[in-house]
Motif scaffolding. Sequence first.
Motif, PDB file in Angstrom:
ATOM      1  N   UNK A 101      -0.061  25.271  67.169  1.00 11.19           N
ATOM      2  CA  UNK A 101      -0.799  25.432  66.123  1.00 11.19           C
ATOM      3  C   UNK A 101      -0.826  26.896  65.428  1.00 11.19           C
ATOM      4  N   UNK A 102      -0.617  27.648  66.249  1.00 10.35           N
ATOM      5  CA  UNK A 102      -0.718  29.079  65.612  1.00 10.35           C
ATOM      6  C   UNK A 102       0.471  29.445  64.471  1.00 10.35           C
ATOM      7  N   UNK A 103       1.704  28.892  64.747  1.00  8.05           N
ATOM      8  CA  UNK A 103       2.542  28.845  63.950  1.00  8.05           C
ATOM      9  C   UNK A 103       2.352  27.937  62.877  1.00  8.05           C
ATOM     10  N   UNK A 104       1.751  26.894  62.689  1.00 13.53           N
ATOM     11  CA  UNK A 104       1.300  26.158  61.694  1.00 13.53           C
ATOM     12  C   UNK A 104       0.384  26.707  60.878  1.00 13.53           C
TER      13      UNK A 104
ATOM     14  N   UNK B 126      -7.796  25.504  47.282  1.00 14.33           N
ATOM     15  CA  UNK B 126      -9.001  24.926  48.115  1.00 14.33           C
ATOM     16  C   UNK B 126      -8.404  23.953  49.001  1.00 14.33           C
ATOM     17  N   UNK B 127      -7.311  23.204  48.978  1.00 11.95           N
ATOM     18  CA  UNK B 127      -6.691  22.661  50.022  1.00 11.95           C
ATOM     19  C   UNK B 127      -5.989  23.223  51.171  1.00 11.95           C
ATOM     20  N   UNK B 128      -5.488  24.526  50.808  1.00 13.21           N
ATOM     21  CA  UNK B 128      -4.888  25.422  51.744  1.00 13.21           C
ATOM     22  C   UNK B 128      -5.982  25.787  52.627  1.00 13.21           C
TER      23      UNK B 128
ATOM     24  N   UNK C 297      -6.238  25.341  56.446  1.00 13.66           N
ATOM     25  CA  UNK C 297      -6.010  26.601  57.346  1.00 13.66           C
ATOM     26  C   UNK C 297      -7.241  26.460  58.234  1.00 13.66           C
ATOM     27  N   UNK C 298      -8.308  26.046  57.906  1.00 10.22           N
ATOM     28  CA  UNK C 298      -9.478  26.149  58.696  1.00 10.22           C
ATOM     29  C   UNK C 298      -9.465  25.000  59.651  1.00 10.22           C
ATOM     30  N   UNK C 299      -9.068  23.927  59.589  1.00 10.90           N
ATOM     31  CA  UNK C 299      -8.618  22.928  60.540  1.00 10.90           C
ATOM     32  C   UNK C 299      -7.627  23.309  61.556  1.00 10.90           C
ATOM     33  N   UNK C 300      -6.527  23.873  60.979  1.00 15.41           N
ATOM     34  CA  UNK C 300      -5.554  24.081  62.039  1.00 15.41           C
ATOM     35  C   UNK C 300      -6.234  25.270  62.810  1.00 15.41           C
ATOM     36  N   UNK C 301      -6.897  26.152  62.329  1.00 16.40           N
ATOM     37  CA  UNK C 301      -7.359  27.256  63.105  1.00 16.40           C
ATOM     38  C   UNK C 301      -8.125  26.943  64.414  1.00 16.40           C
ATOM     39  N   UNK C 302      -8.938  25.938  64.017  1.00 14.74           N
ATOM     40  CA  UNK C 302      -9.748  25.359  65.280  1.00 14.74           C
ATOM     41  C   UNK C 302      -9.018  24.818  66.341  1.00 14.74           C
TER      42      UNK C 302
ATOM     43  N   UNK D 185      -5.414  16.973  49.788  1.00 12.91           N
ATOM     44  CA  UNK D 185      -5.061  18.326  50.795  1.00 12.91           C
ATOM     45  C   UNK D 185      -3.669  18.398  50.716  1.00 12.91           C
ATOM     46  N   UNK D 186      -3.221  19.611  50.981  1.00 17.70           N
ATOM     47  CA  UNK D 186      -1.942  19.917  51.115  1.00 17.70           C
ATOM     48  C   UNK D 186      -0.951  19.683  52.084  1.00 17.70           C
ATOM     49  N   UNK D 187      -1.700  19.407  53.329  1.00 17.52           N
ATOM     50  CA  UNK D 187      -0.973  18.731  54.503  1.00 17.52           C
ATOM     51  C   UNK D 187      -0.794  17.110  54.243  1.00 17.52           C
ATOM     52  N   UNK D 188      -1.772  16.523  53.491  1.00 16.70           N
ATOM     53  CA  UNK D 188      -1.714  15.107  53.285  1.00 16.70           C
ATOM     54  C   UNK D 188      -0.715  14.627  52.144  1.00 16.70           C
ATOM     55  N   UNK D 189      -0.515  15.821  51.146  1.00 12.18           N
ATOM     56  CA  UNK D 189       0.286  15.649  50.052  1.00 12.18           C
ATOM     57  C   UNK D 189       1.672  15.804  50.933  1.00 12.18           C
ATOM     58  N   UNK D 190       2.103  16.635  51.676  1.00  9.37           N
ATOM     59  CA  UNK D 190       3.113  16.749  52.267  1.00  9.37           C
ATOM     60  C   UNK D 190       3.542  15.375  53.081  1.00  9.37           C
TER      61      UNK D 190
END
Length: 318
Positions: free
Chosen positions: A175-178, A238-240, A244-249, A308-313
């Motif tokens: 997760x830290x790398x993501x 906004x998406x990023x 980022x907030x979600x992945x940081x958790x 969202x960016x992750x959803x787009x990918x």
Amino acid sequence: MAGNTITKPSDLSCTPSRAARELGLKRGDFDLAVHLGRVRTVPDEEGGGRRVTHAEIDRLRSAAGFPDTLLESVRTVGTTEGAALMEVTSARFTRLARLGLVVPVKYYLNRYRAVVWLYLAEELRQFAADKNHTSLLNGRTPERLRDQLQEGLDLRPRNWRGRHLGFLLHQATDPWERAGALAALLDPVQVAEIVQDPYERAHLNRFRPDPPAHGAPGSAAAHLAERIMTADDPDEISWLRADLTQVLDEARCHRPAPRPTGELAVSRRTTEPTVPPPSLSKRRPEPMPELDPAPDAEQAPEPERSRGMLGWLRRRSA
């Protein structure tokens, strides 16, 4: 004796430079092949970066049509050659790219520090062969899209960032790398607003990859590359930020950021500023120079918005 021979991990793999030679690829084409998933890499267990196994090289060399099929799968073209592949004018091709309908895979800066976008020849041929795109190649653009183009709409940098982020996330192993990959596309001020703890921020920056190298560090070309790497659209930012907030958790649960203990930690916390700098989400950078011709008119759908960016990918890879 052969039975006592110890096989080290490095004996089973090789460096990217050697793998490129084994596969008959220039280093830039090899890096793109890795980026696109054509060549699979593995982490170096001795901490020296990523490597390519000999089994992977054998797999690619034994494929039908090697090396021509591999070379063609990573062939890139600019605007003029791309337009010829799709049998359209260079101006029309540029409009399709600015509308986000064809997506650049990489770029370089010419001697005038103008951005030259490059596209996969394979993807352009597939786009042109799709009968659903006939009107895009021959029709006229609706007035609302012509207005957007005249106002400066250009999704090429944003779409390139999306592809690059997908590559970074694919290479991430925790997760830290993501989180570092997502932070790489945000201005440091945006990151500071989200990660207010200085020790977490310092830990995150360890995993924040640099933009692709263009010019010497600190040069005008390097600064331009940083601008291309940094999100500038409010929706994209906004998406990023949300991702980022979600992945940081997730990263905090996986492994908290290291921090000093005892009196040293208390002393540093009391002296560290706690108010982040103001947001830059509404600030727009200066336009980037580019070589493509000015737009005229054809038919095209309005670019689709994602949630969202992750959803787009995930949708692009589906």
